[in-house]
Design a protein around this motif. Structure first.
Motif, PDB file in Angstrom:
ATOM      1  N   ALA A 243       0.692  -1.332  -0.152  1.00 60.41           N
ATOM      2  CA  ALA A 243      -0.414   0.085   0.025  1.00 60.41           C
ATOM      3  C   ALA A 243       0.649   1.508  -0.277  1.00 60.41           C
ATOM      4  N   LEU A 244       1.871   1.002   0.627  1.00 58.51           N
ATOM      5  CA  LEU A 244       2.376   2.725   0.697  1.00 58.51           C
ATOM      6  C   LEU A 244       3.425   2.966  -0.342  1.00 58.51           C
ATOM      7  N   LEU A 245       4.114   1.551  -0.883  1.00 54.29           N
ATOM      8  CA  LEU A 245       4.783   1.315  -2.919  1.00 54.29           C
ATOM      9  C   LEU A 245       4.219   2.141  -2.925  1.00 54.29           C
ATOM     10  N   ARG A 246       2.375   1.857  -2.986  1.00 59.68           N
ATOM     11  CA  ARG A 246       1.635   2.289  -4.339  1.00 59.68           C
ATOM     12  C   ARG A 246       1.533   3.180  -4.322  1.00 59.68           C
ATOM     13  N   ILE A 247       1.510   4.078  -2.864  1.00 56.97           N
ATOM     14  CA  ILE A 247       1.607   5.768  -2.461  1.00 56.97           C
ATOM     15  C   ILE A 247       2.696   6.632  -3.284  1.00 56.97           C
TER      16      ILE A 247
END
Length: 282
Positions: A243-247
């Motif tokens: 989720a963080l990497l997508r952001i």
């Protein structure tokens, strides 16, 4: 770290996004409430969208408030309170609370004051202060919380001593932390030497992460606590990383992406465990 030399680059990025791109996922996810990992009840089927991460962060806060057994009329101190997300969570669910949020960064304190207002029946205050020298009276709180921030304090032991001082007898400290797995500690230390510069570039200055579960038990006894709960929830936090990497990829934030990939690698291999701890004042 002292009040004057705290270095928290990821908060600099969040503030920049709030000011310049308030519609971005970085500002939306981390600028309004929680700035911590999420708890996913079904990690194998987790939704790794920004909206789901916000819900998972709320779920992690629920885990900690339930671990603390918060009740109406409690006096609660949230150390490292960020933008007041934990205080807001408690404020919405209980009454008669005396809520105090504390942070070393005046910017975070100011934003928490803007975002969180006490519900009728609750009292609320946000203070600037050092976790290792709490500006609070002794024996004045039923619960102290430290959600995913103790690694930024200059000393876990000094913080525990301060938390014990401000707690009433029988009160509790609940916290979440990235805890190294003892048997793989040499490997983690080697990984840390390789990863340190990239991690510090985004996550900032931290106390060396050598506080294993065994060390926590020793520290608890040394500082006037009984370690009552030590729960490994690593599996339930792992979807936070995609989720963080997508952001960060959407944001074009290479430094954040590199640091997060390193943490994801160590966490997936369980060199670092995400743990919830409850320490009871004795």
């Amino acid at each position: 770290m002292t009040l004057d030399n705290a270095r928290i680059p990821y908060f600099d990025d969040v503030f920049a996004s709030i000011a310049g791109r308030p519609e971005s996922d970085l500002a939306r996810v981390f600028g309004m409430r929680h700035v911590h990992w999420g708890y996913y009840a079904n990690p194998e089927r987790a939704d790794t969208s920004a909206q789901a991460l916000m819900q998972a962060a709320e779920a992690l806060t629920t885990c900690l408030s339930e671990l603390a057994a918060v009740r109406d009329d409690d006096a609660i101190l949230d150390v490292g309170c960020g933008f007041g997300g934990t205080i807001a969570h408690l404020n919405e669910r209980f009454t008669g609370l005396q809520l105090t949020g504390l942070n070393i960064d005046e910017r975070q304190v100011s934003r928490a004051r803007e975002l969180v207002r006490p519900r009728p029946g609750n009292a609320l205050a946000f203070l600037k202060g050092d976790a290792c020298a709490l500006p609070c009276a002794s024996a004045s709180f039923d619960v102290v919380m430290a959600v995913e921030c103790i690694f930024h304090f200059s000393s876990r032991e000094r913080f525990l001593r301060e938390a014990r001082r401000v707690l009433k007898p029988g009160g509790c400290l609940v916290l979440s932390d990235f805890v190294p797995y003892g048997p793989t500690l040499p490997l983690l230390i080697g990984w840390g030497v390789y990863a340190q510069s990239k991690l510090k570039a985004f996550f900032g200055d931290q106390e060396p992460s050598l506080c294993t579960a065994l060390v926590y038990r020793w520290l608890a006894a040394r500082t006037g606590f009984r370690l009552e709960v030590d729960e490994d929830i690593t599996e339930h936090t792992l979807p936070t990383y995609p989720a963080l990497l997508r952001i960060f990829r959407t944001d074009g934030h290479t430094v954040a992406e590199q640091a997060t990939q390193l943490m994801a690698w160590a966490s997936a291999r369980k060199l670092i465990r995400y743990r919830l701890l409850k320490l009871v004042a004795v």
